[in-house]
Design an enzyme around this catalytic site. Structure first.
Site, PDB file in Angstrom:
ATOM      1  N   PHE A   1       0.885  -1.163   0.000  1.00  0.00           N
ATOM      2  CA  PHE A   1       0.000   0.000   0.000  1.00  0.00           C
ATOM      3  C   PHE A   1       0.929   1.221   0.000  1.00  0.00           C
ATOM      4  O   PHE A   1       1.892   1.267   0.757  1.00  0.00           O
ATOM      5  CB  PHE A   1      -0.893  -0.020   1.251  1.00  0.00           C
ATOM      6  CG  PHE A   1      -1.868   1.119   1.271  1.00  0.00           C
ATOM      7  CD1 PHE A   1      -3.047   1.050   0.550  1.00  0.00           C
ATOM      8  CD2 PHE A   1      -1.598   2.268   1.994  1.00  0.00           C
ATOM      9  CE1 PHE A   1      -3.944   2.112   0.562  1.00  0.00           C
ATOM     10  CE2 PHE A   1      -2.495   3.329   2.003  1.00  0.00           C
ATOM     11  CZ  PHE A   1      -3.668   3.252   1.286  1.00  0.00           C
TER      12      PHE A   1
ATOM     13  N   ASP B   1       2.834  -4.879   8.440  1.00  0.00           N
ATOM     14  CA  ASP B   1       1.630  -4.063   8.417  1.00  0.00           C
ATOM     15  C   ASP B   1       0.447  -5.034   8.358  1.00  0.00           C
ATOM     16  O   ASP B   1       0.276  -5.770   7.375  1.00  0.00           O
ATOM     17  CB  ASP B   1       1.654  -3.130   7.191  1.00  0.00           C
ATOM     18  CG  ASP B   1       0.451  -2.192   7.154  1.00  0.00           C
ATOM     19  OD1 ASP B   1      -0.606  -2.542   7.700  1.00  0.00           O
ATOM     20  OD2 ASP B   1       0.579  -1.109   6.539  1.00  0.00           O
TER      21      ASP B   1
ATOM     22  N   TYR C   1      -9.728   0.767  11.280  1.00  0.00           N
ATOM     23  CA  TYR C   1     -11.027   1.149  10.693  1.00  0.00           C
ATOM     24  C   TYR C   1     -11.523   0.153   9.653  1.00  0.00           C
ATOM     25  O   TYR C   1     -12.581   0.341   9.073  1.00  0.00           O
ATOM     26  CB  TYR C   1     -10.968   2.563  10.084  1.00  0.00           C
ATOM     27  CG  TYR C   1      -9.733   2.872   9.250  1.00  0.00           C
ATOM     28  CD1 TYR C   1      -9.581   2.366   7.973  1.00  0.00           C
ATOM     29  CD2 TYR C   1      -8.721   3.678   9.769  1.00  0.00           C
ATOM     30  CE1 TYR C   1      -8.456   2.646   7.227  1.00  0.00           C
ATOM     31  CE2 TYR C   1      -7.591   3.972   9.035  1.00  0.00           C
ATOM     32  CZ  TYR C   1      -7.455   3.451   7.766  1.00  0.00           C
ATOM     33  OH  TYR C   1      -6.326   3.726   7.033  1.00  0.00           O
ATOM     34  N   LYS C   2     -10.729  -0.928   9.388  1.00  0.00           N
ATOM     35  CA  LYS C   2     -11.194  -1.921   8.403  1.00  0.00           C
ATOM     36  C   LYS C   2     -11.912  -3.044   9.152  1.00  0.00           C
ATOM     37  O   LYS C   2     -13.034  -2.864   9.598  1.00  0.00           O
ATOM     38  CB  LYS C   2     -10.005  -2.447   7.614  1.00  0.00           C
ATOM     39  CG  LYS C   2      -9.226  -1.374   6.833  1.00  0.00           C
ATOM     40  CD  LYS C   2      -8.069  -2.000   6.088  1.00  0.00           C
ATOM     41  CE  LYS C   2      -7.104  -0.984   5.516  1.00  0.00           C
ATOM     42  NZ  LYS C   2      -7.675  -0.191   4.427  1.00  0.00           N
TER      43      LYS C   2
ATOM     44  N   ARG D   1     -12.600  -4.881  -6.071  1.00  0.00           N
ATOM     45  CA  ARG D   1     -12.233  -5.494  -4.796  1.00  0.00           C
ATOM     46  C   ARG D   1     -13.472  -5.733  -3.946  1.00  0.00           C
ATOM     47  O   ARG D   1     -14.300  -4.841  -3.791  1.00  0.00           O
ATOM     48  CB  ARG D   1     -11.323  -4.553  -3.987  1.00  0.00           C
ATOM     49  CG  ARG D   1      -9.874  -4.698  -4.235  1.00  0.00           C
ATOM     50  CD  ARG D   1      -9.014  -3.982  -3.204  1.00  0.00           C
ATOM     51  NE  ARG D   1      -9.643  -2.926  -2.422  1.00  0.00           N
ATOM     52  CZ  ARG D   1      -9.121  -2.411  -1.318  1.00  0.00           C
ATOM     53  NH1 ARG D   1      -7.974  -2.870  -0.857  1.00  0.00           N
ATOM     54  NH2 ARG D   1      -9.731  -1.441  -0.663  1.00  0.00           N
TER      55      ARG D   1
END
Ligand code: PLP
Length: 391
Positions: free
Chosen positions: A126, A195, A220-221, A366
């Protein structure tokens, strides 16, 4: 009823996690498959946040820092995340963004490995991790080398200081082998930072089992902490005394209220803090973490694998023009990425028909499968609508 519909109904009926869906405030007219970007809202969270604002802030005001437990919230909530990532208690702290924690971890790791000058960065990362690592490299006089995770073992040498990797690739959904890659880095004398943004809350993670040096990730995921929820920083217990982090501020001082001119780091995980914690976001996350009470992470993984496999099968049958680029079985996180023509337009149409995933350029659709609230019937319906759009 079609064979796929029958199977979806049967799988939902036998799902031991099915009851968890009721904990979330989901729109019945929407199939939400974007929990890998922003997790859904647990129903009880707004009332808890209202209490933070109206009673804790409104009434107790500054007293909440001590009497309401605000001051220790970063460590206390870190201890709630620890079992989800296999960290030792007292070795996770929550605060700042993932980007900031990547910086904190990379510079700290380089400082632990004097005389070594190269940082290996996941070439498929990312972007923020790559940008931050590049900046940390310039500050510490290191060079950067992008490398595909599977080539890390062949690239490591006596110059490697740190390896920065993503546990699950945000584009393809590929799950990397934490044990093998961490052991290879350690054999070469390097430190490893993982990560976990796309794996924590999506599958069992065990950083202690694999002797991981540092881990960071967002909340937050799959942890449903809400938009902009603070990230976490975790460290291997034997490395904590050696930690010399680059963002030591008054909240990581041994005696913050002494207001001393000289910086002396705290002894525990508080030494990884910096400034005033984001109390409203932290306590929103704290409330959201209640949905994990009593969840068996191996059951979660089993459902995630079944859900993603079932979705791929439905897509093969109903929308064959879209092809999965996500590996199968154990090498998959909890998402499926499909390659298709006009992906951006297809995703816009999916969203307008109530199937919410996202698009990553140039050609990927996705779909995140959140085992706590995604149903098999959702996977099937999403594939049906995708098939209609592509046709
Ligand atoms: C792997 C990974 N790291 C980091 C981030 C974001 O970092 P930050 O919380 O600093 O925005 C994301 C966001 O999607 C991500 O997928």
């Amino acid at each position: 009823m079609s064979d796929l519909a029958e199977r979806a109904a049967k799988l939902d009926a036998g799902d031991p996690l099915a009851g968890r869906r009721d904990l979330f405030d989901l729109d019945d007219g929407v199939i939400y498959l974007d929990g890998n970007s922003l997790g859904a809202l647990p129903r009880h969270v707004p009332a808890r946040v209202a209490d933070v604002l109206t009673r804790q802030w409104g009434r107790l005001c500054i007293r909440s820092w001590t009497e309401g437990g605000w001051w220790d919230a970063p460590e206390r909530i870190g201890d709630r995340i620890a079992p989800l990532i296999g960290a030792a208690p007292g070795h996770v702290v929550v605060g700042d963004s993932t980007s900031v924690n990547v910086f904190r971890a990379v510079v700290s790791a380089v400082r632990m490995n004097p005389g070594r000058s190269e940082i290996l960065v996941d070439a498929t990362t990312f972007p923020t991790d790559g940008y931050i690592a590049e900046s940390a490299a310039r500050l510490t006089g290191c060079s950067i080398r992008p490398v595909n995770p599977q080539h890390v073992p062949d690239t490591l040498d006596s110059h490697t200081s740190v390896v920065l990797l993503n546990h699950v690739d945000y584009r393809s959904g590929r799950l990397h082998d934490m044990g093998v890659l961490t052991a290879a880095a350690h054999d070469a004398g390097a430190r490893v930072i993982w990560d976990l943004s796309h794996s924590a809350g999506a599958l069992p993670v065990d950083i202690s089992l694999h002797n991981v040096d540092f881990a960071v990730g967002c909340t937050y995921k799959y942890l449903n902490g809400g938009p902009g929820a603070p990230a976490y920083f975790a460290i291997r217990p034997d490395l904590l005394p050696l930690l010399d982090q680059p963002l030591g501020g008054w909240c990581s001082h041994r005696d913050p209220f002494a207001m001393d001119a000289e910086y002396v780091a705290a002894e525990g995980i508080a030494k990884a803090r910096a400034g005033t914690p984001e109390i409203v976001s932290l306590l929103t996350l704290d409330a959201a973490l209640d949905v994990w009470d009593g969840v068996d992470l191996h059951q979660l993984r089993a459902k995630s694998l079944q859900l993603t496999e079932f979705f791929v099968e439905c897509v093969q049958e109903l929308a064959p023009a879209a092809t999965s680029v996500t590996p199968q079985g154990d090498e998959r996180g909890s998402q499926v990425s499909l390659s298709c023509v006009d992906a951006s337009d297809v995703m816009a149409q999916l969203i307008s028909r109530g199937v919410v995933g996202d698009h990553r350029p140039p050609d990927l659709l996705r779909f995140g499968f959140t085992p706590l609230y995604t149903r098999f019937v959702d996977a099937l319906r999403a594939a049906e609508i995708l098939g209609e759009i592509i046709a």
